[in-house]
Design a protein around this motif. Structure first.
Motif, short mmCIF file in Angstrom:
data_model
loop_
_atom_site.label_atom_id
_atom_site.label_comp_id
_atom_site.label_asym_id
_atom_site.label_seq_id
_atom_site.Cartn_x
_atom_site.Cartn_y
_atom_site.Cartn_z
N TRP A 140 9.05 1.79 -5.52
CA TRP A 140 8.32 2.70 -5.86
C TRP A 140 7.13 2.46 -6.21
O TRP A 140 6.09 2.58 -6.12
CB TRP A 140 8.89 3.22 -6.90
N GLY A 141 7.19 0.83 -6.94
CA GLY A 141 5.85 0.13 -7.96
C GLY A 141 5.37 -0.16 -6.53
O GLY A 141 3.90 -0.39 -6.38
N SER A 142 5.50 -0.53 -4.96
CA SER A 142 5.21 -0.91 -4.03
C SER A 142 4.11 0.22 -3.45
O SER A 142 3.30 0.12 -2.74
CB SER A 142 5.92 -2.06 -3.29
N VAL A 143 5.13 1.64 -3.57
CA VAL A 143 4.37 2.41 -3.23
C VAL A 143 3.12 2.73 -3.72
O VAL A 143 1.75 3.44 -2.69
CB VAL A 143 5.31 3.51 -2.46
N VAL A 144 3.57 2.87 -4.56
CA VAL A 144 2.88 3.45 -5.68
C VAL A 144 1.05 2.16 -5.85
O VAL A 144 -0.45 3.08 -5.32
CB VAL A 144 2.39 3.48 -7.21
N SER A 145 1.46 1.28 -5.64
CA SER A 145 0.55 0.25 -5.40
C SER A 145 -0.64 0.36 -3.63
O SER A 145 -1.88 0.51 -3.54
CB SER A 145 0.46 -1.49 -5.20
N VAL A 146 0.38 0.48 -2.59
CA VAL A 146 -0.26 1.20 -1.29
C VAL A 146 -0.95 3.02 -1.23
O VAL A 146 -2.11 2.81 -1.19
CB VAL A 146 0.76 1.16 -0.22
#
Length: 96
Positions: free
Chosen positions: A57-63
Motif C-alpha cells: 500500500w505504501g508503494s502504491v501511495v508513493s506512485v
C-alpha cells in the motif's frame, strides 16, 4: 461560547502519545509455530499479512502521489516490480 468551541477543537486535535508494543523475531517465531487452534497462529498470520499489504500500500501511495494515473492492475504490477514481489495474479492473501 466561541472560546469554548475553540478549546474543544484544539483538544480534539491535540496529539496523544501512541503506545507501540515491540515484537522481536523470537516472539513472532513462537507465535507462528503455535498449534492450529491457538490464537497466536492467527496473530502471526495477521501480522505478516499486515506487513506485506502495508508495504505494498505504501508503494502504491508513493506512485499515486507522483501524479501517475494508472489502473488498479497497473498499480499492483508496478508495486510488485518496485518491491521485488513476484506474486501471481491468481494468488490469494494466504498464499503470499
Amino acid at each position: 461560547m466561541r472560546f469554548a468551541a475553540l478549546v474543544t477543537v484544539w483538544l480534539a486535535l491535540l496529539p496523544l502519545p501512541s503506545i507501540a508494543q515491540n515484537l522481536d523475531g523470537n516472539s513472532l517465531l513462537e507465535a507462528c509455530e503455535a498449534p492450529e487452534q491457538d490464537a497466536r497462529l492467527a496473530f502471526c498470520t495477521g501480522y505478516i499479512l499486515g506487513i506485506v499489504e502495508g508495504v505494498k500500500w505504501g508503494s502504491v501511495v508513493s506512485v499515486m502521489t507522483s501524479g501517475a494515473e494508472l489502473e488498479t492492475a497497473e498499480l499492483n504490477g508496478l508495486s510488485d516490480v518496485l518491491l521485488g514481489y513476484c506474486t501471481p495474479a491468481e494468488a490469494e492473501l494466504r498464499q503470499h
